[in-house]
Scaffold this active site. Structure first.
Site, mmCIF file in Angstrom:
data_model
loop_
_atom_site.group_PDB
_atom_site.id
_atom_site.type_symbol
_atom_site.label_atom_id
_atom_site.label_comp_id
_atom_site.label_asym_id
_atom_site.label_seq_id
_atom_site.Cartn_x
_atom_site.Cartn_y
_atom_site.Cartn_z
ATOM 1 N N ARG A 1 42.340 37.961 31.193
ATOM 2 C CA ARG A 1 42.255 39.422 31.404
ATOM 3 C C ARG A 1 43.629 40.227 31.157
ATOM 4 N NH1 ARG A 1 38.224 41.577 35.587
ATOM 5 N NH2 ARG A 1 39.325 43.430 35.952
ATOM 6 N N TYR B 1 36.277 27.536 30.165
ATOM 7 C CA TYR B 1 36.313 27.701 28.839
ATOM 8 C C TYR B 1 37.854 27.930 28.567
ATOM 9 C CZ TYR B 1 36.142 32.603 30.237
ATOM 10 O OH TYR B 1 36.182 33.777 31.135
ATOM 11 N N ASP C 1 31.100 47.979 36.627
ATOM 12 C CA ASP C 1 30.932 47.618 37.982
ATOM 13 C C ASP C 1 30.535 48.634 38.813
ATOM 14 O OD1 ASP C 1 31.238 44.769 37.042
ATOM 15 O OD2 ASP C 1 32.586 44.299 38.361
HETATM 16 C C1 LIG Z 1 34.645 34.771 38.866
HETATM 17 C C2 LIG Z 1 34.521 36.012 37.755
HETATM 18 C C3 LIG Z 1 34.315 35.705 36.533
HETATM 19 C C4 LIG Z 1 33.926 36.890 35.622
HETATM 20 N N1 LIG Z 1 33.600 36.467 34.365
HETATM 21 C C5 LIG Z 1 33.295 37.429 33.335
HETATM 22 C C6 LIG Z 1 33.179 37.188 31.961
HETATM 23 O O1 LIG Z 1 33.607 35.818 31.645
HETATM 24 N N2 LIG Z 1 32.851 38.109 31.167
HETATM 25 C C7 LIG Z 1 32.490 39.329 31.497
HETATM 26 O O2 LIG Z 1 31.839 39.985 30.864
HETATM 27 N N3 LIG Z 1 32.680 39.569 32.915
HETATM 28 C C8 LIG Z 1 32.912 38.604 33.609
HETATM 29 N N4 LIG Z 1 33.509 39.033 34.963
HETATM 30 C C9 LIG Z 1 33.027 40.513 35.573
HETATM 31 C C10 LIG Z 1 34.037 41.269 35.154
HETATM 32 O O3 LIG Z 1 35.330 40.868 35.527
HETATM 33 C C11 LIG Z 1 33.768 42.697 35.591
HETATM 34 O O4 LIG Z 1 32.205 42.952 35.291
HETATM 35 C C12 LIG Z 1 34.516 43.713 34.623
HETATM 36 O O5 LIG Z 1 35.921 43.669 35.009
HETATM 37 C C13 LIG Z 1 34.139 45.028 35.387
HETATM 38 O O6 LIG Z 1 35.119 46.266 34.628
HETATM 39 P P1 LIG Z 1 35.192 47.681 35.268
HETATM 40 O O7 LIG Z 1 36.125 48.173 34.421
HETATM 41 O O8 LIG Z 1 33.841 48.293 35.727
HETATM 42 O O9 LIG Z 1 35.927 47.093 36.624
HETATM 43 P P2 LIG Z 1 37.111 46.452 37.159
HETATM 44 O O10 LIG Z 1 37.830 45.661 35.873
HETATM 45 O O11 LIG Z 1 37.108 45.834 38.430
HETATM 46 O O12 LIG Z 1 38.157 47.656 36.863
HETATM 47 C C14 LIG Z 1 38.211 48.570 38.094
HETATM 48 C C15 LIG Z 1 39.594 49.264 38.095
HETATM 49 O O13 LIG Z 1 39.450 50.518 39.104
HETATM 50 C C16 LIG Z 1 40.565 50.382 39.943
HETATM 51 N N5 LIG Z 1 40.061 51.294 40.989
HETATM 52 C C17 LIG Z 1 39.608 50.783 42.083
HETATM 53 N N6 LIG Z 1 39.348 51.664 42.995
HETATM 54 C C18 LIG Z 1 40.206 52.651 42.625
HETATM 55 C C19 LIG Z 1 40.500 54.088 43.101
HETATM 56 N N7 LIG Z 1 39.998 54.599 44.151
HETATM 57 N N8 LIG Z 1 41.269 54.970 42.429
HETATM 58 C C20 LIG Z 1 41.720 54.415 41.387
HETATM 59 N N9 LIG Z 1 41.529 53.291 40.686
HETATM 60 C C21 LIG Z 1 40.714 52.608 41.489
HETATM 61 C C22 LIG Z 1 41.004 49.117 40.022
HETATM 62 O O14 LIG Z 1 42.257 48.832 40.553
HETATM 63 C C23 LIG Z 1 40.641 48.484 38.791
HETATM 64 O O15 LIG Z 1 41.597 48.512 37.803
HETATM 65 C C24 LIG Z 1 33.571 38.135 35.756
HETATM 66 C C25 LIG Z 1 33.845 38.479 37.282
HETATM 67 C C26 LIG Z 1 33.986 37.214 38.190
HETATM 68 C C27 LIG Z 1 34.161 37.512 39.697
#
Ligand SMILES: Cc1cc2nc3c(=O)[nH]c(=O)nc-3n(C[C@H](O)[C@H](O)[C@H](O)COP(=O)(O)OP(=O)(O)OC[C@H]3O[C@@H](n4cnc5c(N)ncnc54)[C@H](O)[C@@H]3O)c2cc1C
Length: 404
Positions: free
Chosen positions: A111, A217, A297
């Site tokens: 990541r 993996y 997410d």
């Molecule tokens: C065990 C596990 C394995 C996974 N494996 C995979 C995989 O192989 N392939 C895949 O596609 N997905 C995988 N996922 C899912 C994936 O990690 C998430 O779905 C993805 O990271 C979502 O991206 P995002 O940008 O929505 O959220 P995130 O990557 O969670 O980013 C959210 C960001 O917002 C920030 N934030 C939160 N609240 C605030 C706030 N109030 N103010 C400012 N910043 C804030 C956080 O610090 C973070 O940096 C996995 C998840 C888990 C738990």
């Protein structure tokens, strides 16, 4: 950049937020990204990127850099939890099978490497670290963002890319829609050389057993590391406010007692007594309110069992960028947001549902139901190809209103 610029504020510099910033830049629109963390680091976690996401990164010219930091699995293999027998196997890198079928590569990547590539491609002066959003205040044609450090900003559009416990989503829906799934995971990254019992260390492999499974993996340019996550049922009630809890060091290995030696060996080698609660987001009716919209997410947190949380967040980012890039300050955003919601809600609900069903299939005890599951995983390309085939740009074209 365009003039007058639409002021877009993205909350969260995760995979979805950074992808959106880059997708907007490709279309000549600058965004400001506000991230709560003081640094962009995540320890011990990797991501599998599939063709539905890598085809978008290819258009941005990022594929070479991503490929250099990634490992493409040789095969996708399903194994029996105890005797390690190969229940089903499908070629991925072998014979170029995956790219031939889906038109873009499959990568296992750390990541931190992915975030480095994305943030490196983005102009650092527009990335604001240490900014935790606490509240949003709507005004007539804009929104005020308030941060815990006292900073106040104003934007025409606010995008909540702030993850499964999203503050922005709470503002949009008025509720905390995150739900504990009743399952939790132990994760880790281990040097491949420390796993002598592991067959096929460069494959992506599911080990499936009663009430638990382990997926791993390889990552790193030469596949020198193995990333795993091991999922167990429970604990029955998630008592912690966050998503992570420390456990006694014996707990992860004890959860896989009696499994094939490669499984406890991998968990033991990671020395990571941390339990991750797996949360999902209840399907949302609305993905936006006024000038504020959610993605990733924050909109559709899902179980990771189709490896699609990040990939669908990337799809969201490219769809939203295409739909808002032509807006001007003061424009009514309802038509663009409504189209985004319609397109992305249907797609992500289907993937969310599939990930949920897969969770229980992976945890069946030996017996007739497990044998039916084994027959299903032998048909992986036919049953789950729709997830990887998806092309955001084509979906946008297909959903375009007919011109008069
Ligand atoms: C065990 C596990 C394995 C996974 N494996 C995979 C995989 O192989 N392939 C895949 O596609 N997905 C995988 N996922 C899912 C994936 O990690 C998430 O779905 C993805 O990271 C979502 O991206 P995002 O940008 O929505 O959220 P995130 O990557 O969670 O980013 C959210 C960001 O917002 C920030 N934030 C939160 N609240 C605030 C706030 N109030 N103010 C400012 N910043 C804030 C956080 O610090 C973070 O940096 C996995 C998840 C888990 C738990």
């Amino acid at each position: 950049m365009r003039d007058p610029d639409l002021r877009i504020a993205i909350v969260g510099a995760g995979i979805g937020g950074l992808s959106l910033a880059l997708a907007l830049r490709e279309r000549g629109v600058r965004a400001e990204v506000f991230e709560q963390a003081a640094q962009l680091t995540e320890i011990g976690a990797a991501i599998a990127l599939s063709a539905n996401a890598t085809r978008e990164y290819a258009r941005l010219g990022l594929l070479g850099e991503l490929a250099a930091a990634s490992t493409t699995p040789t095969e996708l293999v399903y194994r029996h939890w105890q005797d390690g027998s190969r229940i089903a196997a499908h070629p991925v890198a072998e014979g170029g099978a995956y790219v031939d079928r889906f038109g873009a590569p499959y990568f296992g990547i750390h990541r931190a490497d992915l975030q480095k590539t994305l943030s490196g491609a983005f102009d650092a002066e527009h990335l604001h670290l240490g900014c935790r959003l606490t509240d949003l205040v709507p005004e007539r044609d804009s929104v005020v963002l308030e941060f815990a450090n006292g900073r106040v900003e104003r934007a025409d559009v606010v995008v909540g890319a702030d993850g499964v416990r999203s503050t922005v989503r709470r503002w949009v829906t008025g509720a905390d829609d995150a739900v504990y799934s009743g399952t939790s995971a132990f994760r880790g990254i281990v040097p491949t050389e420390n796993l002598p019992s592991l067959p096929d260390p460069h494959a992506i492999q599911f080990w499936m057993g009663p009430d638990a499974h382990l997926l791993h993996y390889a990552i790193g340019g030469a596949g020198e590391l193995v990333n795993f996550f091991a999922v167990v049922e429970g604990p029955p009630i998630w008592l912690h406010d966050g998503t992570v809890a420390e456990v006694h060091e014996d707990v992860p290995v004890a959860s896989f007692r009696g499994w094939h030696p490669a499984v406890p060996e991998m968990i033991r080698a990671a020395e990571s007594p941390v339990r991750w609660g797996l949360f999902t987001v209840r399907p949302l009716l609305r993905w936006y309110r006024g000038r504020v919209v959610v993605l990733g997410d924050a909109a559709h947190g899902m179980l990771p069992h189709q490896g699609q949380g990040a990939n669908t967040s990337i799809e969201d980012a490219f769809a939203l960028a295409a739909l808002v890039a032509d807006a001007r300050p003061g424009d009514d955003l309802e038509p663009a947001f409504s189209r985004y919601q319609t397109l992305r809600r249907a797609r992500t609900r289907a993937v969310q549902r599939s990930s949920w069903v897969t969770s229980s299939l992976l945890h069946l005890p030996d017996g007739p139901a497990a044998r039916m599951r084994d027959a299903k995983v032998a048909r992986f390309p036919e049953d789950f190809g729709w997830i990887h085939e998806y092309d955001v740009q084509r979906a946008l074209q297909a959903s375009a209103p007919a011109s008069r």
